[in-house]
Each structure stands twice: as structure tokens, then as C-alpha cells.
Design an enzyme around this catalytic site. Structure first.
Site, PDB file in Angstrom:
ATOM      1  CB  CYS A 149     -54.263  -6.759  -5.533  1.00 41.24           C
ATOM      2  SG  CYS A 149     -52.493  -6.644  -5.289  1.00 41.24           S
ATOM      3  NE  ARG A 153     -52.555  -7.065   4.774  1.00 43.49           N
ATOM      4  CZ  ARG A 153     -52.772  -6.282   3.716  1.00 43.49           C
ATOM      5  NH1 ARG A 153     -52.123  -5.137   3.599  1.00 43.49           N
ATOM      6  NH2 ARG A 153     -53.622  -6.633   2.786  1.00 43.49           N
ATOM      7  CG  HIS A 213     -54.113 -10.855  -0.505  1.00 43.21           C
ATOM      8  ND1 HIS A 213     -55.014 -10.728   0.538  1.00 43.21           N
ATOM      9  CD2 HIS A 213     -53.860  -9.584  -0.938  1.00 43.21           C
ATOM     10  CE1 HIS A 213     -55.287  -9.455   0.717  1.00 43.21           C
ATOM     11  NE2 HIS A 213     -54.612  -8.735  -0.157  1.00 43.21           N
ATOM     12  CD  GLN A 222     -56.883  -7.880  -3.958  1.00 42.22           C
ATOM     13  OE1 GLN A 222     -56.627  -7.180  -2.994  1.00 42.22           O
ATOM     14  NE2 GLN A 222     -57.637  -7.458  -4.958  1.00 42.22           N
TER      15      GLN A 222
HETATM   16  N1   CP Z   1     -54.964  -5.083  -1.852  1.00 41.88           N
HETATM   17  C1   CP Z   1     -54.788  -4.943  -0.528  1.00 41.88           C
HETATM   18  O1   CP Z   1     -54.765  -5.921   0.232  1.00 41.88           O
HETATM   19  O2   CP Z   1     -54.665  -3.656  -0.091  1.00 41.88           O
HETATM   20  P1   CP Z   1     -54.116  -3.199   1.322  1.00 41.88           P
HETATM   21  O3   CP Z   1     -52.680  -3.684   1.401  1.00 41.88           O
HETATM   22  O4   CP Z   1     -54.201  -1.700   1.317  1.00 41.88           O
HETATM   23  O5   CP Z   1     -54.950  -3.815   2.402  1.00 41.88           O
HETATM   24  N1  NVA Z   2     -48.064  -8.750  -3.164  1.00 42.59           N
HETATM   25  C1  NVA Z   2     -48.386  -7.564  -2.402  1.00 42.59           C
HETATM   26  C2  NVA Z   2     -49.859  -7.442  -2.255  1.00 42.59           C
HETATM   27  C3  NVA Z   2     -50.308  -6.199  -1.521  1.00 42.59           C
HETATM   28  C4  NVA Z   2     -51.787  -6.147  -1.306  1.00 42.59           C
HETATM   29  C5  NVA Z   2     -47.703  -7.613  -1.040  1.00 42.59           C
HETATM   30  O1  NVA Z   2     -47.700  -8.674  -0.423  1.00 42.59           O
HETATM   31  O2  NVA Z   2     -47.183  -6.589  -0.623  1.00 42.59           O
END
Ligand code: CP
Ligand code: NVA
Length: 328
Positions: free
Chosen positions: A286, A124, A151, A154
């Protein structure tokens, strides 16, 4: 929940052989064909059914996943680690404050170390370039656990959730309301690859990137998909089967929150906006949600909400990815 895998559209339409996914990186939904996405989804459904019926599947014994987090996480961290545990494997959480990828050690050198020890890497990252660079230098598969651009994990879980609730992905109107962000980009690519009908409602200046739309619409012209961008959220949601929203301020954009919070309130998913959708429409997010901003408590806790199914399905969809990229 059904016990019959054939209930799901992804179990009935053409698939790619599992072997096609072995060794693959997972950086963007657009890297996959429709048949490959269907193979992943079918495996995700099958793994969930196995788990529900208590069938053990310790298919990654002795295998290790390295998890790199430059940003916070609840779902991604827990589901990848739990998935490896359920498979009989192991996951290592490489806290960025200790590893200091990019400062203590370059991204290519981190990749060239990790691939000597582990079987798969999940990252990430802030910049999408970082996960691309990891994948370029690691000899093991690299999975994007969220970047500023996309993502994919997701969206795989979300597609699984839509199929569970509505039985199919095609011949549905899917609306996304809010910021044209990383989650939106992956949804747009899914629409292009799989031939979905996607309507995005986003304010001027926060609409999806033109290059993403161009690439996805080129894919959609072959898959019979449709990707439409509206400025008025009601137009996006009108008679929709699925209404999806996400944070107005993504991780890394905290400095813009003042200006963003002025622009986005008309895009809140609330009861009035949901009244424009089909009465049986499902509501997706999400997570994490900012209750009272992009979604109201009433909608998030209401009968149309499937947000915690999405969270659960991160586990099953990512287990499918891990199994397939590791050839298990
Ligand atoms: N939706 C999602 O990716 O959640 P986290 O940021 O908690 O991993
Ligand atoms: N768009 C959000 C998604 C979090 C899971 C972010 O990048 O923070």
C-alpha cells in the site's frame, strides 16, 4: 490498458444501483454488500478509462471535500485533492495542528460545523472511534482515510489493481504477509464480502484480530470465500496469484518498533519468498514501503510489482466513492 469495461469481472457480475450508495458513510469495507462493492469498482474502472481518453467529468462543480489528517499522508492527501480538482470541485486540507480536533474543539462539534459548509468529509485518524464519531454527528458522508482499525479506500484501489492485472478477484489465491494491521483487516473484510481466497502469513501475537476474522468468516460462509491464517509465510504464499505486504510498524506504533523489528524479518517479501508464489504472481504494497525491511528493492522494483498502479488507483477508486456518495 483495456478500453473495454467488460474486461473487468466487476463490470459483469451483479451490481447495486448507484442510488444505494448516495449519502453513505465509508467507514469499513464490511459496511458494503458484494453488489455495492462491485458498483464502486465498476465506477472506478469507468472513471479511469474516461480520464485516460480525455473525457472531462466535472461532475462535482461547486462541491467541497474537507480533509482531516491526524497522521501523515502522501497518497491519501494527493489523491483526494486531485480527485476533487478533476471533478471541478474543491478540497480543503484541515491541518490538525491548526484545527486541533479533540482538544480545541470536540469531535462532534467539528462534525456539526463542517457539515454546514462542506458536502463530504474524509478523515485519517488514530482511533477508529474518532471517524465513527464524526460520521455519527455529521449530516454529510464521512469517508475513512485510514484509522488504526481499517483502510477501506486502500483496499478499493487494490481490488481495482488486481482486476486490471488479473481480470478478476475471485478464483485467485491472495496472500498477505506481515503484520495483521488496519490494511489486513480491510483485506479480510473484502475477502468475506466478495468471496475471495485470502491467506494471511503473520507471526504469533501479530495475527489479525479474532473479532475481525470471526465477522469476515461469517460473511465468507455466504460468499464462498476462504480466509486462512498461517504462521509460516511460505504456506501463505505457496502458489499465490497475489502477494501483498505492508509496514511492520504502522503509524502510531513507533514506540514498538524495536520489538517489532526483531519479530518480522522472516516475513520479508523477497525473491526467495516470491519463488513460492505462481511465476506470474503480482506483488502489492500500500506504501509507504520500508525498503530492505518488509520488501526488498529487488521485489519492489521488479517486474511483478504493481505498487505504483495501486497508488494511482487510489485516485480513481476514491473518485468513484466521492461521485457515488454525492449522487453524481
Ligand atoms: N497508502 C496510503 O494510505 O498512503 P499515505 O499514507 O501516503 O496516504
Ligand atoms: N498500516 C500502515 C498503512 C499506511 C498507509 C499504517 O497504518 O501506518
Amino acid at each position: 490498458m483495456t478500453n473495454d469495461i467488460d474486461t473487468f469481472e466487476s463490470a459483469r457480475v451483479p451490481h447495486a444501483p448507484a442510488e444505494a450508495l448516495r449519502g453513505r458513510d465509508v467507514l469499513s469495507i464490511a459496511d458494503f454488500s458484494a453488489a455495492e462493492l462491485r458498483t464502486i469498482l465498476r465506477r472506478a474502472h469507468a472513471l479511469k478509462l474516461e480520464r485516460r481518453s480525455g473525457v472531462p467529468h466535472r461532475i462535482l462543480e461547486g462541491r467541497t471535500l474537507a480533509m482531516i489528517f491526524e497522521k501523515p499522508s502522501l497518497r491519501t492527501r494527493c489523491t483526494f485533492e486531485t480527485g476533487m480538482t478533476q471533478f471541478g470541485g474543491h478540497a480543503i486540507d484541515l491541518a490538525q495542528e491548526h484545527m486541533q480536533m479533540g482538544t480545541r474543539e470536540s469531535v462532534p462539534d467539528v462534525a456539526r460545523n463542517l457539515d454546514r459548509w462542506v458536502d463530504v468529509i474524509m478523515a485519517r485518524v488514530y482511533s477508529h472511534r474518532t471517524v465513527v464519531e464524526l460520521a455519527a454527528h455529521a449530516k454529510v458522508p464521512v469517508i475513512n482515510g485510514l484509522s488504526d482499525f481499517s483502510h477501506p479506500c486502500q483496499i478499493l484501489a487494490d481490488l481495482q489493481t488486481i482486476e486490471e492485472r488479473l481480470g478478476r478477484l475471485t478464483s485467485l489465491k491472495i496472500a498477505y504477509v506481515g503484520d495483521g494491521n488496519n490494511v489486513t483487516n480491510s483485506l479480510i473484510f473484502a475477502a468475506g464480502v466478495l468471496g475471495l481466497d485470502l491467506h494471511v502469513g503473520a507471526p504469533e501475537g501479530f495475527q489479525p484480530d479474532a473479532a475481525v476474522l470471526g465477522r469476515a468468516r461469517a460473511l465468507a460462509s455466504r460468499s464462498d470465500g476462504e480466509i486462512v491464517v498461517h504462521t509460516n509465510p511460505a504456506d501463505a504464499v505457496d502458489m499465490a496469484d497475489v502477494v501483498y505486504t505492508d509496514s511492520w510498524v504502522s503509524m502510531g506504533q513507533e514506540g514498538e518498533s524495536g520489538s517489532r523489528l526483531k519479530v518480522f524479518p522472516p516475513y520479508q517479501v523477497n525473491a526467495a519468498l516470491m519463488a513460492r508464489a505462481r511465476p506470474e504472481a503480482i506483488v502489492m504494497h500500500c506504501l509507504p514501503a520500508h525498503r530492505g525491511l518488509e520488501i526488498t528493492d529487488e521485489v519492489m522494483d521488479g517486474p511483478q510489482s504493481v505498487v505504483f498502479d495501486q497508488a494511482e488507483n487510489r485516485l480513481h477508486a476514491q473518485k468513484a466513492l466521492l461521485a457515488l456518495v454525492l449522487g453524481a
